[in-house]
Design a protein around this motif. Structure first.
Motif, PDB file in Angstrom:
ATOM      1  N   SER A  62      36.913 -19.169  17.315  1.00  0.00           N
ATOM      2  CA  SER A  62      36.728 -18.661  18.668  1.00  0.00           C
ATOM      3  C   SER A  62      38.056 -18.656  19.420  1.00  0.00           C
ATOM      4  N   GLY A  63      38.860 -19.710  19.246  1.00  0.00           N
ATOM      5  CA  GLY A  63      40.168 -19.770  19.888  1.00  0.00           C
ATOM      6  C   GLY A  63      41.122 -18.704  19.375  1.00  0.00           C
ATOM      7  N   VAL A  64      41.083 -18.430  18.071  1.00  0.00           N
ATOM      8  CA  VAL A  64      41.953 -17.394  17.503  1.00  0.00           C
ATOM      9  C   VAL A  64      41.539 -16.005  17.994  1.00  0.00           C
ATOM     10  N   LEU A  65      40.235 -15.755  18.083  1.00  0.00           N
ATOM     11  CA  LEU A  65      39.756 -14.475  18.613  1.00  0.00           C
ATOM     12  C   LEU A  65      40.210 -14.277  20.060  1.00  0.00           C
ATOM     13  N   LEU A  66      40.187 -15.354  20.844  1.00  0.00           N
ATOM     14  CA  LEU A  66      40.661 -15.276  22.221  1.00  0.00           C
ATOM     15  C   LEU A  66      42.156 -14.962  22.259  1.00  0.00           C
ATOM     16  N   THR A  67      42.934 -15.618  21.397  1.00  0.00           N
ATOM     17  CA  THR A  67      44.373 -15.352  21.337  1.00  0.00           C
ATOM     18  C   THR A  67      44.652 -13.910  20.942  1.00  0.00           C
ATOM     19  N   MET A  68      43.874 -13.380  19.996  1.00  0.00           N
ATOM     20  CA  MET A  68      44.036 -11.984  19.585  1.00  0.00           C
ATOM     21  C   MET A  68      43.735 -11.034  20.747  1.00  0.00           C
ATOM     22  N   THR A  69      42.754 -11.378  21.563  1.00  0.00           N
ATOM     23  CA  THR A  69      42.417 -10.539  22.712  1.00  0.00           C
ATOM     24  C   THR A  69      43.563 -10.497  23.710  1.00  0.00           C
ATOM     25  N   PHE A  70      44.162 -11.649  23.996  1.00  0.00           N
ATOM     26  CA  PHE A  70      45.306 -11.686  24.898  1.00  0.00           C
ATOM     27  C   PHE A  70      46.481 -10.884  24.339  1.00  0.00           C
ATOM     28  N   ILE A 202      33.935  -9.720  17.369  1.00  0.00           N
ATOM     29  CA  ILE A 202      33.551 -10.727  18.369  1.00  0.00           C
ATOM     30  C   ILE A 202      32.034 -10.813  18.498  1.00  0.00           C
ATOM     31  N   LEU A 203      31.365  -9.648  18.572  1.00  0.00           N
ATOM     32  CA  LEU A 203      29.901  -9.640  18.701  1.00  0.00           C
ATOM     33  C   LEU A 203      29.240 -10.225  17.461  1.00  0.00           C
TER      34      LEU A 203
END
Length: 228
Positions: A62-70, A202-203
């Motif tokens: 979840s943290g890596v997905l958030l970093t990818m979004t940023f 993500i979904l």
């Protein structure tokens, strides 16, 4: 080997692949023993280890997905800043620190959960009504008061998923505004294609996990095969 792949997004994709590999590995030994030896049992220590690795690596992902979004937000909405930040991100220690931060957060959140599970007393039937050692499935087997453990689990999942998904949603609300302002149709398609695939990941990651977690707590009327 290809210099064109030395970009932050490809490093993040490599992290994602490694995390998914570690996320699925804890269940593979039991899966193979079921198919090969018709063994439908797992010892308590193995169950706790499986629970720890699955939940901790889910939090890390979840943290890596958030970093990818940023990273996508900076690339599309702040391209001039991204060029400067890109130079720093291409430094391997920086990428490693981002991955390490996600790993530390996941392990820090899940470790207390695992410790409390091991301190509970278990009696009666030891049948887990799930396809793996999911936290709530294990806690439901405890004889004593497991309410604090249950509250901590629900709170941790809500905070992690809630904060990460909210920040991801905010980023994806800002990205289309910038994409629409792009003059090139090719740039539109490239931006929406990248964001669309990432949104799909993500979904697929969040929705089944949240459904499984919350139905274990409040979905007593939902048929068991839907839980699994």
């Amino acid at each position: 080997m290809d210099p064109s792949l030395h970009l932050p997004m490809f490093y993040f994709l490599s992290m994602l692949a490694a995390i998914d590999l570690m996320l699925t590995t804890p269940t593979m030994t039991n899966l193979l023993s079921i198919f090969w030896f018709r063994s439908h049992e797992i010892d308590f220590e193995g169950c706790v280890a499986q629970m720890f690795f699955i939940h901790s690596f889910s939090t890390v992902e979840s943290g890596v997905l958030l970093t990818m979004t940023f990273s996508q937000y900076l690339a599309i909405c702040k391209p001039l800043h991204y060029s400067a930040i890109l130079t720093a991100l291409l430094c391997h220690p920086t990428i490693a620190k981002l991955g390490l931060a996600a790993a530390v957060r996941g392990i820090t959140i899940i470790t207390p959960l695992t410790c409390v599970v091991t301190s509970l007393s278990y009696c009666g039937p030891h049948v887990i009504h799930h396809s793996y050692c999911e936290h709530m499935s294990v806690v439901e087997l405890a004889c004593g008061d497991a309410q604090p453990n249950s509250i901590y689990g629900i709170t941790a999942a809500t905070i992690v998923v809630g904060s990460d998904s909210t920040l991801i949603a905010v980023s994806y609300m800002l990205i289309p505004r910038e994409v629409i302002g792009l003059s090139s149709r090719e740039a539109h398609l490239k931006s929406f294609g990248t964001c669309g695939s990432h949104t799909g990941v993500i979904l697929l990651f969040y929705m089944p996990g949240l459904f499984s977690f919350y139905t274990q707590r409040w979905g007593q009327r939902i048929p068991m095969h839907l839980h699994i």
